[in-house]
Design a protein around this motif. Structure first.
Motif: not given
Lengths: 470, 470, 470
Positions: A347-352, A232-235, A374-380, A298-301
């Motif tokens: 998921x912190x190392x996922x640059x995408x 349901x969430x994905x939908x 200032x370390x994890x690519x996924x975090x802003x 990560x899947x749906x952007x």
């Protein structure tokens, strides 16, 4: 005699002449950039229906909990202000506001309101007991004109795009109507939604099980089984994305995350959808769902926003009589180092992936958030939020975040407001404060002015567009 | 066209003309004082062997986790930067650094690097994609010359004394070689060690039992009995002191201390040296050992440093693939009031003992550390540390510490670095910020200028020598 | 040669010329306003008996724990300073103070003392080893004159009203004597008391059961039954109010509050008045009593002050040898959001009740206290307290509190001191810092100067009178 209302062109710049001159030059280049508002709480119905706003009190006093909580804190009853009280005469409520306008000295509300009064409505005398009726009448008259309808203001304010925030249970009809208007050429304003699933993620949310029922209906999935719930969430995320959403948003009491094995999560889900939900189970489920949502992002952007750390509805009597969002939410001390580790470990190392994190606990800026971002690519890092969306709050944010996280792990400004008329004022405050902060770095020879000029544009416009994929 | 690289003589001074003029005068008197570096992580092998440093990437990028963590946070893979990857072409890694140098705007790394580029290597154009190869080639060439060997740089930098940090398991051969060079007149540089016993104090340290085995061998004591273990510490401390050490250093996750009766400590020691160690026992043993170490310091005169509060190796994937010290250590909220009481209750009133305490949690500056150091004779405050070793971090340190603890319960500056070439830049930043802070006090008539001048010399030089007995 | 002692007329104003000019104008209008001192620890016996103060050391060194704790922190024994040691020669103790006066550079004590030296005693050379005897002799001589008796200083300092702080076990004889002097026309000074019931509210207070015995005697109630205990409070509160008190004061280790049903409270009371009191019961009883006291304040109109968050007597050896209040109280991290909810849930919406809350944990300013005070009608914020009663502390207070709570949820200044001679200096520091803070807002065009002028008078005088009903 009423006092003059003047907005100085130098307002909010440092008064040191060297810094002020630099700030002026930096600001000049960004003052007129379009407004990108990637997160907020305006009502899409305004832009869909384009009906005129009501009177001065209805537009500027009743919905603004920054305003009425301050009046309430000084002993003015909410009833008299017209909060959940249709018997109050709006002009009288407005007079109470006017007569106590001095209470807002030194607050951002005062600056935002003065901008609205001067720039949106053209007043040149200060708001006060003496000018209360003048203000009430002129504002109320203006609101009846076409120039003050929502779409006209949107265009006049130079808004390039604005995001609203809806629950998965929302059918997004207003957004559909706006899209139709866009496609027909009737109106060009870009209004998108954001996916805020708290009502179906938080087992302690009012009507959680009813919400899941509705969630099932809207998604065509059985949201009472864990597999169906995830589907349901994905939908709904896909539907929101199709309607323009580029982000999700998650308002949790803490920043706790968890990463449960599927079978454990399934058992937990059965418990939290059952009759009685323990506080620990509710917290664990919320924590787990943040990690699940990161995986779906990560899947749906969709960019993921986390807004943790408010003790909601701190005042029980007020909540019973006036409901939520009445100025009684209080920030709490919030841990991030331990809380975020399950999610970041997964998921912190996922640059995408982009996770934009906000805080109400400024002590975490330099201690936890800047080192994490200032370390994890996924975090802003989201901008200074809520109580800290203020000149001094923004200065603390920049001076405590930048040395470890730099500017490029931040994402520009969010107005995060339902006070539509104040949106340009809020972005203007942010631009002025950022220019002043950069001017200090230039004046202290910590950066060249051409670099500060690039940054001023990035902080005012480019970073928000990039981080939120707008 | 490359942009010019200029280091303003006024950099980091307040831009207010009154304050800046005072800061200039104060700084002029301390700018050329010798560097006293009482705590850091340079490699004594450099000074013992005096071999040339390698290429630009090897010297300035690969070992500097401040640099590569920021690049990593923006999605640049560590492999591409040559971190634990010998296949990466150093020139290509260097280009990634150069092309992303804008990420460091507003960070201390940017200032330190610019100093190294301008002052150590003589560049007058800014580092960027465009100048990457120019930089790479000129730096790499320079490093092959005698003028850029470790001892020559040490002398050129005006270093009076530098302390490295070694474990009790280190045989201090490099320090012995340096001493031989000192005694033979081959080289006059003073390089001393410091006793950092974490590998044999922390039961959760990698290879703890193997470490105790080696500890036994080196000390000639049975480090698997509590009495022998204590004797081994005394033995190695004496050896370190003989090799020039004036201090010990203790890096613990928290500031917890304990003061167990001997019999209880003996039983705990048996447990933590056994097969399975509980987290609670490990924490209690570390806590107890801080108090034991303070007692030994009272006996042998070694100054005790405590560096608590980092969550080490927060990113499990990164740790598995790249190991420790890769920019993934994150500060935590840290209590001192309760944590230090056992130790301070036992030894805090000893005026002959010096405990230098650091923190990564700035919220403790005004709330806990300044009141503690402003009372206990044994306690002094280390300078702004790690993430907070930055212009704004130092300003917060001084403005939050001084009013309660004064200046004389602080101990001057530590560079705490393994980035050898940046050491003069780091001391220079500290001197400039301290002079600026003092200039504000003078300009606001809170202190006379002659007092500020005395303090500038104390903060730049005298306090470190006195506190660390150098 | 002794250095000159000069108090600059611009001291503590920002050095930026635009801000300084505004600050001067604002300050000029408030510099000579009378002193309202609504909370402090002067001895009412001074004003009742009007006996001369003793020698310099007795007046300025022995009672001032700000001074001797700093000297102690640098290794100077308390015995040598004459703390609880009648054998110490006061002139010699004074010399130790003089010779170490540099330790106070950058601290508020330095500013307060310099004011006392220059303004109260007329010195124009700086205090130092060289001038120690000159100071000792001239001060000691002056103290023997009528002009330096307590009442003369009170009048000369322009004190409009001062509140002392007494326990319910105090008979208020000194206040009665002062009232008699007032009524006879012998002296016009207004000295009132405040009700500080910690000795009969805190089951862990020294001699708690003896205190209850005395409480029974003084009130004519049986303070060993819960009903009688409550009646005893009502009785003594009424007596204090009759003797001029307008406030109560509560010094608790935490901000915990509770709101127990009567029957539960009765059972708890039986336990905490029994033989052995558990720490949890003691904490719960203190917590409950804060809510009870708020209820009584609603009835009798006494303003309620809460001073939480100090770890008292942190240094056990010092406590054993020198007793309490010797500079070894250390602030702790303090939660308010959860802690205050029981009390605020019960009484927070009462506009007729005033609770003035203080904190030693500055991290709560923007995060918790400003949002709470900016919402609850009953809650006001006390000024920067104790360690934070300092120029930088006050600046942090204003810049972190104002944007959310405004100025009008604060209550002006408290000197909170037993150092009588420093009272004008302390109020002067507060006025100067507030004027400087307002000047920045004006210079940055965040407020008009006429508004700042109104606020300067409010912060210096009006708010304290109103909040404390003086």
């Amino acid at each position: 005699m009423p006092r003059p209302l003047l907005l100085s062109p130098d307002r909010l710049f440092p008064s040191d002449p060297a810094q002020r001159d630099i700030a002026r030059r930096l600001y000049k280049e960004v003052a007129d950039l379009p407004i990108v508002s990637p997160h907020g709480h305006t009502d899409p119905g305004w832009f869909a229906g384009n009906a005129p706003f009501g009177n001065a009190a209805e537009l500027l006093l009743h919905p603004d909990h920054y305003i009425f909580r301050m009046l309430y804190s000084q002993g003015i009853p909410l009833d008299a202000l017209g909060i959940r009280n249709r018997d109050a005469e709006p002009r009288e409520s407005w007079r109470l506001f006017a007569g106590n306008y001095h209470l807002f000295r030194g607050t951002p509300s005062r600056m935002w309101m003065d901008w609205v009064f001067a720039e949106a409505f053209g007043f040149d005398v200060q708001f006060s007991a003496e000018t209360s009726d003048l203000y009430y009448d002129r504002i109320t008259e203006a609101l009846a004109t076409d120039a003050f309808r929502p779409r006209a203001l949107f265009d006049r304010f130079g808004i390039e795009v604005i995001a609203t925030t809806e629950s998965p249970l929302d059918t997004l009809e207003h957004h559909a109507a706006i899209r139709t208007a866009n496609e027909s050429g009737e109106w060009g304003g870009r209004v998108i939604t954001a996916y805020r699933p708290d009502p179906v993620v938080d087992p302690e949310f009012e009507g959680f099980r009813d919400n899941l029922q509705r969630f099932s209906e809207l998604s065509g999935e059985d949201a009472f089984s864990y597999a169906g719930y995830l589907a349901a969430h994905r939908n709904r995320r896909a539907f929101f994305a199709e309607m323009g959403a580029t982000s999700t948003d998650h308002g949790h009491p803490t920043a706790a995350t968890a990463d449960l094995p599927y079978a454990e999560a399934e058992v937990l889900f059965a418990r939290v959808t059952g009759d009685k939900v323990s506080a620990a189970d509710a917290e664990l489920f919320r924590a787990h769902m943040l990690t699940v949502m990161a995986g779906m992002s990560l899947d749906d952007g969709l960019v993921m926003q986390i807004h943790p750390g408010a003790f909601r509805n701190h005042n029980p009597w007020l909540f019973d009589h006036y409901g939520r969002d009445k100025g009684a939410d209080i920030p709490m001390s919030t841990d991030y180092v331990h809380a975020l580790r399950p999610l970041l470990g997964r998921y912190g190392n996922e640059a995408g992936l982009t996770i934009i994190l906000f805080t109400l606990d400024e002590t975490s800026y330099a201690r936890e958030l800047a080192p994490l971002a200032g370390h994890y690519p996924a975090l802003k890092l989201g901008p200074a939020w809520w109580f800290h969306d203020s000149p001094e709050g923004m200065r603390r944010f920049r001076s405590q975040m930048t040395e470890t996280a730099g500017f490029y792990n931040s994402v520009g400004f969010n107005d995060d407001t339902r006070a539509f008329l104040s949106i340009p004022a809020r972005h203007d405050v942010a631009r002025r404060i950022d220019c002043g902060f950069l001017a200090q770095l230039v004046a202290e020879h910590r950066m060249a002015e051409w670099e500060a000029a690039e940054l001023a544009a990035d902080l005012s416009y480019n970073l928000a567009k990039a981080a939120y994929k707008l």
